[in-house]
Design an enzyme around this catalytic site. Sequence first.
Site, PDB file in Angstrom:
ATOM      1  N   ASP A   1       0.759  -1.363  -0.010  1.00  0.00           N
ATOM      2  CA  ASP A   1      -0.006   0.102  -0.001  1.00  0.00           C
ATOM      3  C   ASP A   1       0.675   1.217   0.158  1.00  0.00           C
ATOM      4  O   ASP A   1       1.627   1.393   1.054  1.00  0.00           O
ATOM      5  CB  ASP A   1      -0.991   0.036   1.335  1.00  0.00           C
TER       6      ASP A   1
ATOM      7  N   SER B   1      -6.787   4.388  -1.189  1.00  0.00           N
ATOM      8  CA  SER B   1      -6.808   3.122  -1.398  1.00  0.00           C
ATOM      9  C   SER B   1      -8.023   2.361  -1.606  1.00  0.00           C
ATOM     10  O   SER B   1      -7.885   1.196  -2.132  1.00  0.00           O
ATOM     11  CB  SER B   1      -6.035   2.543  -0.006  1.00  0.00           C
TER      12      SER B   1
ATOM     13  N   ASP C   1      -9.953  -1.761   6.895  1.00  0.00           N
ATOM     14  CA  ASP C   1      -9.278  -0.761   6.234  1.00  0.00           C
ATOM     15  C   ASP C   1      -9.388  -0.868   4.595  1.00  0.00           C
ATOM     16  O   ASP C   1      -9.760  -2.051   4.316  1.00  0.00           O
ATOM     17  CB  ASP C   1      -7.796  -0.778   6.476  1.00  0.00           C
TER      18      ASP C   1
ATOM     19  N   THR D   1      -8.030  -1.376   1.656  1.00  0.00           N
ATOM     20  CA  THR D   1      -7.438  -2.306   0.890  1.00  0.00           C
ATOM     21  C   THR D   1      -7.978  -3.707   1.135  1.00  0.00           C
ATOM     22  O   THR D   1      -8.652  -4.447   0.154  1.00  0.00           O
ATOM     23  CB  THR D   1      -5.899  -2.270   0.739  1.00  0.00           C
TER      24      THR D   1
ATOM     25  N   GLU E   1      -1.475  -7.883   2.072  1.00  0.00           N
ATOM     26  CA  GLU E   1      -1.017  -6.359   1.963  1.00  0.00           C
ATOM     27  C   GLU E   1      -0.303  -6.017   2.915  1.00  0.00           C
ATOM     28  O   GLU E   1      -0.307  -6.327   4.272  1.00  0.00           O
ATOM     29  CB  GLU E   1      -2.303  -5.348   2.283  1.00  0.00           C
TER      30      GLU E   1
ATOM     31  N   ASP F   1       2.239   2.632   3.513  1.00  0.00           N
ATOM     32  CA  ASP F   1       1.266   3.809   3.291  1.00  0.00           C
ATOM     33  C   ASP F   1       1.232   4.662   4.480  1.00  0.00           C
ATOM     34  O   ASP F   1       1.339   5.811   4.553  1.00  0.00           O
ATOM     35  CB  ASP F   1      -0.115   3.310   2.843  1.00  0.00           C
TER      36      ASP F   1
ATOM     37  N   HIS G   1       2.642   8.454   4.790  1.00  0.00           N
ATOM     38  CA  HIS G   1       1.709   9.445   5.226  1.00  0.00           C
ATOM     39  C   HIS G   1       2.232  10.524   6.302  1.00  0.00           C
ATOM     40  O   HIS G   1       2.373  11.715   6.398  1.00  0.00           O
ATOM     41  CB  HIS G   1       0.182   9.256   5.671  1.00  0.00           C
TER      42      HIS G   1
ATOM     43  N   ASP H   1      -1.195   0.151  -4.871  1.00  0.00           N
ATOM     44  CA  ASP H   1      -2.334   0.516  -5.012  1.00  0.00           C
ATOM     45  C   ASP H   1      -2.248   1.813  -5.655  1.00  0.00           C
ATOM     46  O   ASP H   1      -3.163   2.408  -6.379  1.00  0.00           O
ATOM     47  CB  ASP H   1      -3.600   0.435  -3.873  1.00  0.00           C
TER      48      ASP H   1
END
Length: 585
Positions: free
Chosen positions: A131, A180, A239, A241, A379, A384, A388, A427
């Site tokens: 991700d 995502s 979440d 994904t 995943e 990700d 962030h 993704d």
Amino acid sequence: MVRGSALASLIVLCWTSSLSAQTVYPIDRAEILAGAKFDFKVELPGPVDPARLKVTVNGADYATAFGRAGTFIDREDGKEQSALILRDVTLTRPGNVAVDVSDGTRQRSVTWTVYDTGPRKAKNVILFIGDGMSPAHRVAARILSKGISEGKSRGKLAIDDMPRMALVATAGSDSIITDSANSASAYATGHKSAVNALGVYADRTASPFDDPRVETITSLAKRRLGMAIGVVTNTEIEDATPAAMVAHTRRRAAYDDIVEQFFTAKPDILMGGGSANFMPKSAAGSKRKDETDFIAKFRDAGYQVATTASELSASAAKQETSKLLGLFATGNMDGVLDRKFLKGGGVKKFPEQPDLTEQVQAALHILSKNEAGFFLMVESGLIDKYAHALDMERAVYDTIMLDNAVRQTREWARARGDDTLILVLADHNHPNSLVGTVNDDMGTVPNVPLRERVGVYAQAGFPNYPAPDAEGYPARIDVSRRLAIFSASLPDHYETFRPKLDSPNEPTVKAGADGTFKANDKYKDVPGAVLRPGNLSAMIGASVHSGEDVILTATGPGSERVHGSMDNTEVFRVMADALGLAAGQ
């Protein structure tokens, strides 16, 4: 000839007509797998007399084409707007499909492509998603886990050393930048969707649960072929994904409802964090809004339940285990750097979380018992989360973890005779770049500000991380010459140019009740820290996604479709073709 004001009026008329045209779902240029279920909907911009509404599919009345009539809604959501909807329809004949809608005043036409597949090529399909994994993460993971000397890597990542490769475009139906939810949804369904939407076309209604649905690959694989299904992550299971593999909602944050949809779908393997939304409201740590105990419901449905690495290992070892629910944290699980080295984050609260490799090993062992084969999505989701938060070291270590999981899976597949299609991709992207090194080893030069120690070109040299362990992880990240990875999307924050050794980075904090963010003063007095004014709104407290293509690598039967430049919806088509999901339609 049209001149002056008449031309302007014509332009306005055409523009207005375009804006007020009907909306049709699936959208124009949608590609639909023969035999896959979808909802057909027409949204009319105003109230319409149903007697004047004409909807045709390749020239035939839609009810004839789909085998039954839909529901006409005179005033949708109580507003002066009509709609027509028909749930769970299929198209079985490959070819172009023209849909025409007219209400006597306005008209709209869209074209779809229905495609079939050849015979089945792969017994199993495994989709690995890093991700938010950018090319910078992949390069950094290779440098740290393999080493580099005189410009040459000392080895390749398993995710890169694959025979097929493509660049995948990620834009959604409403924006060039995805989240995502709609990006993973494109992989899972082959249809475009909007930001925050899972397995649906986001329509205009107030409810996030009545939007036009499209069937997921997990549903198709189970319904058409009797395959087992696995969903494995280190984020919250609810979440975006992992949820995209089964869920249908316009609101990715609807965790309680997504848990219920997981229970309805009953994947054979479901593993990750997020137990807070499985527990009844009265239980400690719960985030549910009702008293439903979904852990008990899964257990009653025949699932083994594991909450630690040792319980996971024990459950997987039982010959009778065919269904497993693994919940290893109330929220997101912790990444490699904290679990194995720093013991930060939530490790003290959940000290025995399994590694992604352990989760995958258990999933492969259980799912492979199904003679009809399996579909598994894995995943590495914290790449990700850390990107962030501008926490680059943690993101890179979790990229190495993903690579370890892919390597063991490829070894597993080779031992079986390579009957498994394996795909690895992100993704979406993050705007991260590896620009050089941060150099604290400048010898006799005193008091050089850290921002001036960012070495580029020849001044970058090579990092001096210690040799990696057997899993590819250097034991230390606080070395004197570190990789410099920076993001192009920034909130206001204090840049320390150093890894965060106590706990994952928190670049911003809430500034007040207005929902704005400010730079986190926690890092203000770190030696060498620099206040970096961001290029993002104060309403955004973290780095954001970017719109570049992502890298897809693949191996196994069916991987020959992976090449060149692809759209994210084509990833679904690669998997559907490998499984022969439309064969015999």
